[in-house]
Design an enzyme around this catalytic site. Sequence first.
Site, PDB file in Angstrom:
ATOM      1  N   CYS A 137       0.791  -1.109   0.029  1.00 43.50           N
ATOM      2  CA  CYS A 137      -0.097   0.068  -0.118  1.00 43.50           C
ATOM      3  C   CYS A 137       0.909   1.397  -0.126  1.00 43.50           C
ATOM      4  CB  CYS A 137      -0.884   0.004   1.303  1.00 43.50           C
ATOM      5  SG  CYS A 137      -1.990   1.379   1.318  1.00 43.50           S
ATOM      6  N   CYS A 140      -0.617   4.043   2.095  1.00 43.02           N
ATOM      7  CA  CYS A 140      -0.129   4.017   3.630  1.00 43.02           C
ATOM      8  C   CYS A 140       1.084   4.304   4.035  1.00 43.02           C
ATOM      9  CB  CYS A 140      -0.710   2.430   3.973  1.00 43.02           C
ATOM     10  SG  CYS A 140      -1.986   1.943   3.270  1.00 43.02           S
ATOM     11  N   ASP A 141       2.001   3.594   3.195  1.00 42.61           N
ATOM     12  CA  ASP A 141       3.505   3.500   3.650  1.00 42.61           C
ATOM     13  C   ASP A 141       4.366   4.387   2.758  1.00 42.61           C
ATOM     14  OD1 ASP A 141       2.691   1.828   5.541  1.00 42.61           O
ATOM     15  OD2 ASP A 141       2.919  -0.128   4.199  1.00 42.61           O
TER      16      ASP A 141
END
Length: 321
Positions: A137, A140-141
């Site tokens: 992701c 997200c990261d």
Amino acid sequence: MEKLDCVIIGTGPAGYTAAVYAARADLKPVVYTGMEPGGQLTTTTDVENFPGYPEGIMGPEMMEDFKKQAERFGTEIRFGMVTGAELSSIPGQYHTLTIDEDTQVQAKTVIIATGASAKYLGLESEKRLMGHGVSACAICDGFFFKGKEVVVVGGGDSAAEESTYLAKLCPKVTVLIRKDEWRASQIMQNRVKNTPNIEVRYNTETQEVLGDQTVTGVRVKNNQTGEEETIEADGFFLAIGHKPNTDVFQGQLDMDEVGYIQTKPGTASTNLPGVFATGDAQDKIYRQAVTAAGTGCMGALEAERYLQEHEEEVTDAQVEA
Ligand code: NDP
């Protein structure tokens, strides 16, 4: 057979949010955890984009908070996997769920929050370095890789979108595509082409993710020439698709070709009465914790309304049965 008003399947942000709302509405929800209690967020580290946590929070800790909040209002959480479903198409009738192949329960309303699973290549090195440079992701990261070089695997819209997202943070993004062409739409491909710090390598497959504690590079092979080489990188992002965890409902609920449950626009309602779909099981576009939580709330509010509307029909159906 045990008869319940509201069964929620899944314990990611959608399932727990549905539980908070359903419990506060006194639906006495029972939640089945599935095989991965807490869902996909338990496999990530810091979560910095969920509102309400100004300092960020670790994924597993956040899911523990969700759980506590759901339990506080009387949600019953049961460890178990829904392995079978006989969903009724008659308004007001009970749906029957099989848990762990052996126990059956009946539910007036079912809120599906079974999520989706990111696909991985299946390499040992990829698994070992998960959360230590390997991620599925970018949104997200990606932030943790600011100023670092990264590799993205995949040739679909996700790979195109995630590589252009990462290119805003990272000096160099290398995209590995196993074929000699993209699967992504032309407009997404154009975005990649117009981003100078993205290099696309076609006919290229990942052999191994390199690094002991964290990712240091990727060993790749050209599947036309057989040539191998190492690309130095600190991050390795998978963008080869997701699989919604909806197999158990196949043939009963309307789904797209991949298995995402189709809901009526602007609602969590499925094609069957009293069955609601929330979170990533029905969302292939946003796939965020906060959007999943929002649809979990919708599912619970709709379940509450459905129970009110069908209170008498459920009773009648039971009397007839
Ligand atoms: P897709 O299934 O569309 O694409 C997957 C990509 O990963 C393909 O290039 C595929 O290669 C490759 N792949 C699959 N398995 C492997 C493997 N083992 N090794 C190497 N490569 C592999 O998935 P997406 O997640 O990209 O998209 C899913 C859906 O969501 C699509 O309908 C897409 O349009 C949509 N979407 C839309 C977005 C938008 O409009 N903004 C953003 C993101 C997704 P191959 O082609 O060789 O099979």
